[in-house]
Motif scaffolding. Structure first.
Motif, short mmCIF file in Angstrom:
data_model
loop_
_atom_site.label_atom_id
_atom_site.label_comp_id
_atom_site.label_asym_id
_atom_site.label_seq_id
_atom_site.Cartn_x
_atom_site.Cartn_y
_atom_site.Cartn_z
N CYS A 23 0.83 -1.20 0.00
CA CYS A 23 0.00 0.00 0.00
C CYS A 23 0.87 1.25 0.00
O CYS A 23 2.08 1.20 0.09
CB CYS A 23 -0.94 -0.03 1.21
SG CYS A 23 -0.05 0.21 2.76
N PHE A 24 0.20 2.38 -0.01
CA PHE A 24 0.83 3.70 -0.07
C PHE A 24 1.75 3.95 1.11
O PHE A 24 2.84 4.52 0.95
CB PHE A 24 -0.30 4.74 -0.11
CG PHE A 24 0.11 6.16 -0.33
CD1 PHE A 24 0.95 6.52 -1.38
CD2 PHE A 24 -0.37 7.16 0.50
CE1 PHE A 24 1.30 7.84 -1.59
CE2 PHE A 24 -0.02 8.48 0.30
CZ PHE A 24 0.81 8.84 -0.74
N CYS A 25 1.37 3.50 2.32
CA CYS A 25 2.17 3.80 3.52
C CYS A 25 3.13 2.66 3.90
O CYS A 25 4.02 2.87 4.71
CB CYS A 25 1.27 4.11 4.70
SG CYS A 25 0.44 2.70 5.46
N GLY A 26 2.91 1.49 3.34
CA GLY A 26 3.79 0.37 3.65
C GLY A 26 3.32 -0.52 4.78
O GLY A 26 3.97 -1.53 5.07
N ALA A 27 2.21 -0.18 5.43
CA ALA A 27 1.71 -1.02 6.53
C ALA A 27 1.30 -2.39 6.03
O ALA A 27 1.39 -3.38 6.75
CB ALA A 27 0.53 -0.34 7.22
N CYS A 89 -5.82 -0.53 2.58
CA CYS A 89 -5.10 -0.36 3.85
C CYS A 89 -5.88 0.58 4.77
O CYS A 89 -6.22 1.69 4.37
CB CYS A 89 -3.70 0.20 3.59
SG CYS A 89 -2.86 0.73 5.10
N THR A 91 -4.81 2.16 7.28
CA THR A 91 -4.01 3.30 7.74
C THR A 91 -3.97 4.41 6.71
O THR A 91 -4.26 5.57 7.01
CB THR A 91 -2.58 2.84 8.07
OG1 THR A 91 -2.65 1.84 9.07
CG2 THR A 91 -1.73 4.00 8.56
N CYS A 92 -3.62 4.08 5.48
CA CYS A 92 -3.44 5.13 4.46
C CYS A 92 -4.58 5.19 3.46
O CYS A 92 -4.67 6.13 2.67
CB CYS A 92 -2.11 4.93 3.72
SG CYS A 92 -2.05 3.46 2.66
ZN LIG Z 1 -1.13 1.82 3.97
#
Ligand SMILES: [Zn+2]
Ligand SMILES: [Zn+2]
Length: 156
Positions: A23-27, A89, A91-92
């Motif tokens: 994903c965009f944030c890496g989580a 995701c 988170t992001c």
């Molecule tokens: Zn993310």
């Protein structure tokens, strides 16, 4: 656990290649292995409104080809219809993949597996397009006949 290094295809067929993404944030991190069943661009209204982008570049895989390697409990899900279970995701908000249970396939968005050598073979749902793409590839009005569509082609 070591962080796997993405590998890159160097020839026409590397059946066991693995491509990392996330994903965009890496989580959330994921990986696909082998070769997709199909790839191309979807121009449908659902892809457009959910992704907030004019087209969706898709890669369709058997579900067992996809592994979530980090953050599986951080994945949100929504399905407007039973045909498409969309995952992102928490988170992001970055989109990850969409499960298509009736086809036994999962669409891992080409944009989230940057090392994967994406090569579109077809445009689908082109009757709904907002961005004509004159690349010489087949433009299907809706979906291939084997996926429940008309299979009809239309002009670019
Ligand atoms: Zn993310
Ligand atoms: Zn679509």
């Amino acid at each position: 656990m070591d962080t796997p290094t993405p590998t890159r295809a160097t020839g026409p067929s590397h059946a066991t290649e693995t491509y990392e993404g996330g994903c965009f944030c890496g989580a959330v991190r994921l990986a696909v292995s082998g070769q997709p069943a199909a790839m191309g661009y979807c121009h449908c209204e659902s892809c457009r409104t959910w992704s907030a982008a004019p087209v969706n570049a898709f890669t369709l895989w058997k579900p067992e080809a996809l592994r979530v390697t980090r953050g599986a409990d951080n994945i949100g899900a929504f399905h407007k219809t039973s045909k498409s279970h969309r995952k992102w995701c928490k988170t992001c908000g970055g989109h990850l993949f969409t499960e298509h249970p009736q086809w036994g396939l999962v669409d891992v968005y080409a944009a989230v597996i940057p090392q994967f050598p994406f090569r579109a073979g077809v445009h689908v749902n082109y009757q709904e397009t907002r961005l004509r793409m004159q690349d010489g590839l087949p433009k299907l009005r809706d979906l291939p006949a084997e996926m429940g569509g008309s299979g009809a082609a239309m002009a670019e």
